[in-house]
Write a protein that holds these residues in place. Structure first.
Motif, PDB file in Angstrom:
ATOM      1  N   ALA A 793     -45.462  25.332  61.268  1.00 41.43           N
ATOM      2  CA  ALA A 793     -44.902  26.011  60.105  1.00 41.43           C
ATOM      3  C   ALA A 793     -43.963  27.088  60.619  1.00 41.43           C
ATOM      4  CB  ALA A 793     -46.001  26.615  59.236  1.00 41.43           C
ATOM      5  N   ARG A 794     -42.860  27.254  59.900  1.00 38.63           N
ATOM      6  CA  ARG A 794     -41.897  28.261  60.354  1.00 38.63           C
ATOM      7  C   ARG A 794     -41.296  28.955  59.153  1.00 38.63           C
ATOM      8  NH1 ARG A 794     -36.047  26.082  61.495  1.00 38.63           N
ATOM      9  NH2 ARG A 794     -35.935  24.233  60.138  1.00 38.63           N
ATOM     10  N   VAL A 795     -40.895  30.190  59.341  1.00 40.82           N
ATOM     11  CA  VAL A 795     -40.174  30.984  58.346  1.00 40.82           C
ATOM     12  C   VAL A 795     -38.869  31.384  58.977  1.00 40.82           C
ATOM     13  CG1 VAL A 795     -40.157  33.094  56.996  1.00 40.82           C
ATOM     14  CG2 VAL A 795     -42.292  31.818  57.279  1.00 40.82           C
ATOM     15  N   PHE A 796     -37.761  31.157  58.263  1.00 38.41           N
ATOM     16  CA  PHE A 796     -36.457  31.517  58.823  1.00 38.41           C
ATOM     17  C   PHE A 796     -35.612  32.110  57.721  1.00 38.41           C
ATOM     18  CE2 PHE A 796     -36.612  27.055  57.749  1.00 38.41           C
ATOM     19  CZ  PHE A 796     -35.495  26.815  56.978  1.00 38.41           C
ATOM     20  N   ALA A 797     -34.723  32.982  58.133  1.00 35.57           N
ATOM     21  CA  ALA A 797     -33.863  33.678  57.183  1.00 35.57           C
ATOM     22  C   ALA A 797     -32.601  34.102  57.896  1.00 35.57           C
ATOM     23  CB  ALA A 797     -34.583  34.890  56.581  1.00 35.57           C
ATOM     24  N   GLY A 798     -31.569  34.431  57.080  1.00 38.50           N
ATOM     25  CA  GLY A 798     -30.300  34.893  57.643  1.00 38.50           C
ATOM     26  C   GLY A 798     -29.907  36.220  57.067  1.00 38.50           C
ATOM     27  N   SER A 799     -28.721  36.660  57.437  1.00 41.18           N
ATOM     28  CA  SER A 799     -28.249  37.968  56.982  1.00 41.18           C
ATOM     29  C   SER A 799     -27.561  37.881  55.637  1.00 41.18           C
ATOM     30  CB  SER A 799     -27.284  38.557  58.008  1.00 41.18           C
ATOM     31  OG  SER A 799     -26.193  37.668  58.233  1.00 41.18           O
ATOM     32  N   GLY A 800     -27.307  36.666  55.159  1.00 45.28           N
ATOM     33  CA  GLY A 800     -26.698  36.530  53.848  1.00 45.28           C
ATOM     34  C   GLY A 800     -25.200  36.386  53.907  1.00 45.28           C
ATOM     35  N   ALA A 801     -24.650  35.804  52.875  1.00 43.43           N
ATOM     36  CA  ALA A 801     -23.208  35.553  52.827  1.00 43.43           C
ATOM     37  C   ALA A 801     -22.412  36.830  52.699  1.00 43.43           C
ATOM     38  CB  ALA A 801     -22.895  34.610  51.653  1.00 43.43           C
ATOM     39  N   LEU A 813     -39.400  28.625  54.013  1.00 45.31           N
ATOM     40  CA  LEU A 813     -40.610  28.174  54.696  1.00 45.31           C
ATOM     41  C   LEU A 813     -40.449  26.695  55.016  1.00 45.31           C
ATOM     42  CD1 LEU A 813     -43.582  28.464  55.637  1.00 45.31           C
ATOM     43  CD2 LEU A 813     -44.262  27.853  53.283  1.00 45.31           C
ATOM     44  N   GLY A 814     -40.674  26.369  56.292  1.00 42.98           N
ATOM     45  CA  GLY A 814     -40.628  24.974  56.691  1.00 42.98           C
ATOM     46  C   GLY A 814     -41.972  24.558  57.268  1.00 42.98           C
ATOM     47  N   VAL A 815     -42.515  23.452  56.789  1.00 40.90           N
ATOM     48  CA  VAL A 815     -43.796  22.930  57.271  1.00 40.90           C
ATOM     49  C   VAL A 815     -43.575  21.467  57.649  1.00 40.90           C
ATOM     50  CG1 VAL A 815     -46.208  22.477  56.729  1.00 40.90           C
ATOM     51  CG2 VAL A 815     -45.076  24.485  55.765  1.00 40.90           C
ATOM     52  N   GLY A 816     -44.045  21.101  58.838  1.00 48.82           N
ATOM     53  CA  GLY A 816     -43.785  19.733  59.240  1.00 48.82           C
ATOM     54  C   GLY A 816     -44.623  19.289  60.424  1.00 48.82           C
ATOM     55  N   LEU A 817     -44.265  18.102  60.929  1.00 50.31           N
ATOM     56  CA  LEU A 817     -44.936  17.489  62.074  1.00 50.31           C
ATOM     57  C   LEU A 817     -43.906  17.160  63.154  1.00 50.31           C
ATOM     58  CD1 LEU A 817     -47.329  14.930  60.319  1.00 50.31           C
ATOM     59  CD2 LEU A 817     -47.988  17.097  61.427  1.00 50.31           C
ATOM     60  N   HIS A 818     -44.298  17.423  64.441  1.00 52.22           N
ATOM     61  CA  HIS A 818     -43.525  16.998  65.601  1.00 52.22           C
ATOM     62  C   HIS A 818     -44.246  15.813  66.236  1.00 52.22           C
ATOM     63  CE1 HIS A 818     -40.810  20.304  65.432  1.00 52.22           C
ATOM     64  NE2 HIS A 818     -41.672  21.252  65.822  1.00 52.22           N
ATOM     65  N   TRP A 819     -43.535  14.771  66.490  1.00 55.28           N
ATOM     66  CA  TRP A 819     -44.120  13.604  67.160  1.00 55.28           C
ATOM     67  C   TRP A 819     -43.274  13.274  68.390  1.00 55.28           C
ATOM     68  CZ3 TRP A 819     -42.864   7.910  66.250  1.00 55.28           C
ATOM     69  CH2 TRP A 819     -43.705   7.093  67.047  1.00 55.28           C
ATOM     70  N   LYS A 820     -43.942  13.242  69.562  1.00 49.82           N
ATOM     71  CA  LYS A 820     -43.274  12.957  70.835  1.00 49.82           C
ATOM     72  C   LYS A 820     -43.725  11.566  71.281  1.00 49.82           C
ATOM     73  CE  LYS A 820     -42.752  14.942  75.487  1.00 49.82           C
ATOM     74  NZ  LYS A 820     -43.383  13.875  76.255  1.00 49.82           N
ATOM     75  N   PRO A 821     -42.936  10.543  70.993  1.00 47.94           N
ATOM     76  CA  PRO A 821     -43.405   9.167  71.222  1.00 47.94           C
ATOM     77  C   PRO A 821     -43.464   8.779  72.700  1.00 47.94           C
ATOM     78  CG  PRO A 821     -41.116   9.165  70.472  1.00 47.94           C
ATOM     79  CD  PRO A 821     -41.593  10.593  70.381  1.00 47.94           C
TER      80      PRO A 821
END
Length: 985
Positions: A793-801, A813-821
């Protein structure tokens, strides 16, 4: 009408520089200067000539000031020469001409008027006066007068046309004039200067015929005749007087000697009795006499040198010659004339030849007493022996015994041994025996001592000297000692004989040595011993043992030779024979070796045979066949740890890690301290997904390697390799024990920039922040390793336009899976759901699918801490392809970084780097394709921390300052500067 050329030799020779000194010297003068005056005048004359030549060159170059200065210098030098020889014609001519050159005609005439009072009839003076008189207005090109002929002749001399000069002098009337004679004198000197010896000789003959030859020219003519090898003419000229100086006698003799006619040389030397004024000249005369020693030896023997030093020189030549021809009397007479302490070697030789042995020994002792005289002891004692005086030779040798510091001591001991063997009675005195029996300080000296005592058959002496039983004594001495002990000490005699046999064995002893050396694992000695045994003396069992030794010593060709002899002798081809033959055949023909092994197995299955066969099968690319062979070997020898390890490797190659683990654990129980087995168990458990056991084996491997060194200071390559292995194991131990990983990245820019990971692709930000937490699933659940599957899970943001500074705008908020085949490649497939954490109009719910890969192209280029060395190169190539399902946009990123990490202290490094990045965005709904390509240069400080004995640095903090320039971009600004902060936990 041309002005008439002066007729005088002086003027002409000043024009022709090289011939003037010789010409002036060659003129007749009633007032001759002494040799000393010539000696002191000569340097000033030469300096004057050089100054005149320099003035002439300066005048040609247009440098009037330098020309005047050089003329003044010439005047000063010639004035000094005139002061030293005030009545000499040559100094007058020099000075007068220098005055004329400098414009002082009056002073020049005053000098010549004064010289005319001394030499009123001198041709050169008259020629000079004629040159100063007004010349008639005639054309000298056609005029046949004496003055014009003189001018044409001197012009020809200047040009080197001597034949033309001779043509002018062919006119008899002109040749008799003052001008003609002056020209002929000049011609002689010019011919001598140019090396035209024949022409010079002819002209000197004409001058001699006309009685116009000066004393100096007579000397020149004499030297020319010697040079041309005209001895008779030279002697005839010398007989007329005036050429009897010792130097001329010496020159005549040297010329004859160069011609090689020793008989004529002897005749001439006998006819002359020069009184040399120089010691060196007399020494050369004596040397020339020595060249006639075979023809007239009395010449050198009868000569009485004037100089004492030459008496010694005469002796050095005469004594060897006299002794060589057997004239001892002449040699004795010569030696009587020199000091008694000289020519000692010659006196010694003479005493030996005359049978005066007592005198010879005294002379030998005196020679030895000289500095470094000990070097002569060998030759002097030998010559005494050869001359028939062994007693004197023995006394001379014993006086210097034991020859300490003498590099020829071995020869001296050998000579004593010869004397002792031939005449033992010479050593009958108690003093001599006591000295010979006293053990010397080193083994080599005692060995030489034993040889002398052995020649005397002195057993008491031999036992005393060899009482230390040194292992350095050779076989013959041990044999001698055994002989001496055989009478009353049989035990010591047996020991001595055994030592002798060990040093010089026969076939039986050598065979025993070979077997014993093999048992002691001294295979090189065993092989050498077998090679010393003739094959005819070897039994079949010996040949098999010899072949086995050669195989063990890695000499298969030698082993094959012995096996061939074994078969030739009728030895049975049993399994041992095929086993040895397989090992001998393997280096040159592995296929034949496999056949040999199969023959051996057919006769007698043996684990060794199967293991060797498995190795050959593996080389041939037959892993299953190799596995089967190892399994059969394991059945025969289940407790063989090495076999278990080999079987474990075979199971790994066959893709059966569980069976491999069983075999490796079996081998490790037998050899728990084997680091290779420990690491293999580590990798097998890691492959099986048993991270806990893998981590335990990693800790054991770390303990087996021991503590690391200071990688920055270590200079040894093997130590650096161990440090790198240790750090790799610690990194693996740390990675195996980690479930959670946290990352934080923040970049703060000075203007609008692009961020590939933004929630809305293509939206520009001045600053960017991301916080990520990742959980790695247990490998037992994923079927891979610890990096195969991870949730994050990650949270990311910028300084704005709007261009704000801090990256707190529009958080997502980003939630996901990493798969290394793939285990061997760092390629990750990601699925992420993105959700806005604010109501910003630029952010939306979306699903991102991503494929990314990262390559450093070798662990040596990774950006992780490197234990060995002071610095390392880092590089990373990153590829990222993301697709946003809702936005229907694709973002591709290519990123390459090249840096150089330089250690500051342990765990800290400074890294300058270059950064290349390309980002492409394929907009949805046909809005087009946008791209951004840029390069950055930055400086980064890295801090690694948190390490333990078993774990490498688990945490890292990086601070970087990077400037970027966009070569192409969809953004407004092309130049930006970032402050970047990264951390890993």
């Amino acid at each position: 009408m041309k002005k008439a050329w002066p007729a005088g030799c002086a003027v002409a020779l000043f024009v022709m520089a090289p011939t003037w000194p010789a010409c002036a010297l060659g003129q007749t003068s009633t007032t001759e200067v002494s040799r000393y005056q010539k000696f002191v005048v000569y340097p000033h004359q030469q300096a004057g000539y050089a100054a005149l030549a320099a003035a002439k060159d300066a005048a040609k170059a247009g440098d009037k000031a330098k020309a005047a200065a050089e003329e003044a210098k010439a005047v000063a030098e010639f004035e000094r020469a005139r002061e030293l020889a005030p009545k000499d014609v040559r100094t007058a001519l020099d000075l007068a001409e220098a005055y004329r050159r400098s414009g002082s005609e009056t002073r020049a005439r005053r000098v010549m008027d004064e010289q005319r009072r001394y030499t009123p009839d001198n041709a050169s003076v008259r020629a000079w006066e004629a040159s100063t008189a007004a010349a008639p207005a005639v054309d000298c090109r056609t005029d046949m007068g004496a003055v014009c002929r003189s001018q044409r002749g001197f012009d020809a001399l200047k040009q080197g046309d001597l034949a033309k000069v001779e043509a002018e002098l062919a006119a008899t009337d002109f040749a008799r004039t003052t001008e003609g004679r002056a020209l002929r004198h000049a011609l002689v000197q010019r011919a001598i200067y140019l090396g035209d010896d024949r022409r010079a000789e002819t002209q000197l003959g004409i001058l001699d015929r006309d009685d116009k030859l000066s004393a100096d020219e007579r000397g020149q003519w004499f030297q020319l005749l010697l040079k041309l090898g005209k001895w008779d003419e030279a002697r005839q000229l010398q007989s007329r007087g005036g050429l009897d100086a010792p130097a001329q006698d010496l020159a005549f003799a040297q010329a004859i000697a160069r011609g090689g006619d020793r008989q004529q040389l002897a005749s001439y030397l006998a006819s002359r009795q020069p009184a040399f004024e120089k010691e060196a000249d007399e020494r050369q005369w004596i040397y020339l006499m020595s060249q006639t020693g075979r023809i007239q030896p009395a010449l050198l023997a009868g000569y009485a040198p004037r100089y004492p030093a030459n008496v010694m020189f005469q002796a050095r030549l005469l004594v060897p010659q006299s002794m060589a021809r057997g004239d001892h009397a002449a040699a004795q007479r010569m030696l009587a004339r020199v000091p008694a302490d000289s020519f000692r070697e010659e006196r010694f030789t003479l005493a030996l030849e005359q049978g005066r042995y007592a005198d010879a020994r005294q002379l030998a002792e005196a020679l030895i007493a000289q500095p470094d005289g000990y070097r002569l002891l060998d030759s002097l004692s030998y010559r005494l022996m050869e001359a028939g005086s062994p007693a004197d030779a023995k006394d001379l040798l014993m006086a210097s015994y034991p020859f300490a510091g003498n590099p020829g001591s071995a020869s001296m001991f050998a000579r004593l041994a010869v004397l002792a063997g031939e005449q033992p009675a010479l050593f009958a005195s108690g003093d001599d025996r006591d000295r010979l029996r006293r053990p010397l300080e080193s083994v080599p000296l005692r060995m030489a001592q034993v040889r002398v005592l052995g020649a005397l058959h002195d057993c008491d002496g031999i036992r005393t000297v060899m009482s230390d039983f040194s292992s350095e004594y050779p076989a013959d001495m041990w044999r001698q000692l055994g002989d001496c002990y055989s009478g009353d000490r049989p035990g010591l005699a047996e020991y001595a004989y055994a030592e002798a046999n060990r040093r010089q064995p026969d076939s039986d002893v050598t065979r025993a040595l070979a077997y014993q050396a093999y048992s002691a694992k001294d295979y090189a000695t065993a092989l050498q011993a077998w090679q010393q045994v003739p094959a005819a003396h070897m039994k079949p069992v010996d040949l098999m043992a010899a072949a086995n030794t050669a195989i063990t010593a890695d000499e298969p060709a030698i082993a094959r030779s012995w096996l061939e002899t074994y078969v030739a002798q009728g030895g049975p081809k049993d399994h041992n024979y095929w086993w040895l033959l397989a090992q001998a055949d393997e280096p040159r023909d592995p296929a034949l070796a496999r056949a040999d092994l199969e023959n051996a197995i057919a006769l007698h299955p043996d684990p060794r045979y199967y293991q060797r066969l498995a190795a050959l099968q593996t080389q041939d690319g037959e892993p299953q066949a190799a596995l089967l062979s190892l399994q059969r070997a394991s059945v025969l020898s289940p407790d063989d740890a090495a076999l278990a390890a080999s079987l474990g490797y075979a199971y790994l190659q066959a893709g059966e890690p569980e069976k491999a683990r069983t075999q490796f654990e079996s081998a490790s129980r037998t050899n728990p301290d084997d680091p290779a087995l420990t690491r293999q168990l580590l990798y097998v458990h890691q492959q099986l997904g048993d991270n806990e056991q893998a981590q335990a084996y990693a800790a054991r491997a770390i303990d087996q390697l021991g503590p690391s060194t200071d990688g920055a200071a270590a200079g040894d390559g093997s130590q650096e390799d161990e440090d790198e292995q240790l750090y790799t194991l610690r990194r693996l131990h740390e990675d195996l024990g980690r479930k959670w990983r946290f990352n934080a990245d923040m970049s703060l820019g000075d203007s609008v920039s692009s961020a590939a990971n933004a929630a809305a692709p293509g939206v520009s930000y001045r600053s960017y922040l991301q916080l990520e937490g990742q959980y790695r699933f247990d490998p037992s659940l994923t079927g891979g390793d610890i990096n195969t599957l991870a949730a994050y899970a990650r949270v990311f943001a910028g300084s704005g336009a709007s261009g704000g500074f801090w990256p707190v705008n529009a958080p997502m908020l980003g939630v996901g899976l990493h798969w290394k085949p793939l285990r061997s490649q760092n390629i990750v497939l990601t699925a992420e759901q993105q959700t806005p954490l604010s109501n910003n109009r630029d952010t939306h719910n979306d699903t991102m699918l991503r494929a990314s890969g990262s390559w450093a192209f070798g662990t040596q280029y990774s950006d992780d801490w490197h234990a060995p060395g002071r610095s390392w190169i880092t590089q990373n190539f990153y590829v990222d392809l993301a697709y946003y399902l809702r936005a229907e946009e694709t973002v591709a990123t290519l990123d390459y970084t090249l840096g150089w990490e330089h250690k500051l202290v342990e765990g800290q490094a400074i890294e300058p780097y270059v950064h290349l990045q390309y980002t492409g965005i394929d907009r949805a709904h046909g809005l087009g394709y946008e791209k951004d390509g840029r390069m950055g240069i930055g400086l980064q400080w890295n801090l690694w921390f948190g390490e333990t004995r078993y774990d490498a640095y688990p945490h890292r903090l990086s601070l970087a300052l990077e400037g970027q320039h966009a070569f192409t971009s969809y953004l407004r600004e092309t130049n930006v500067v970032f402050l970047i902060v990264r951390t890993q936990w």
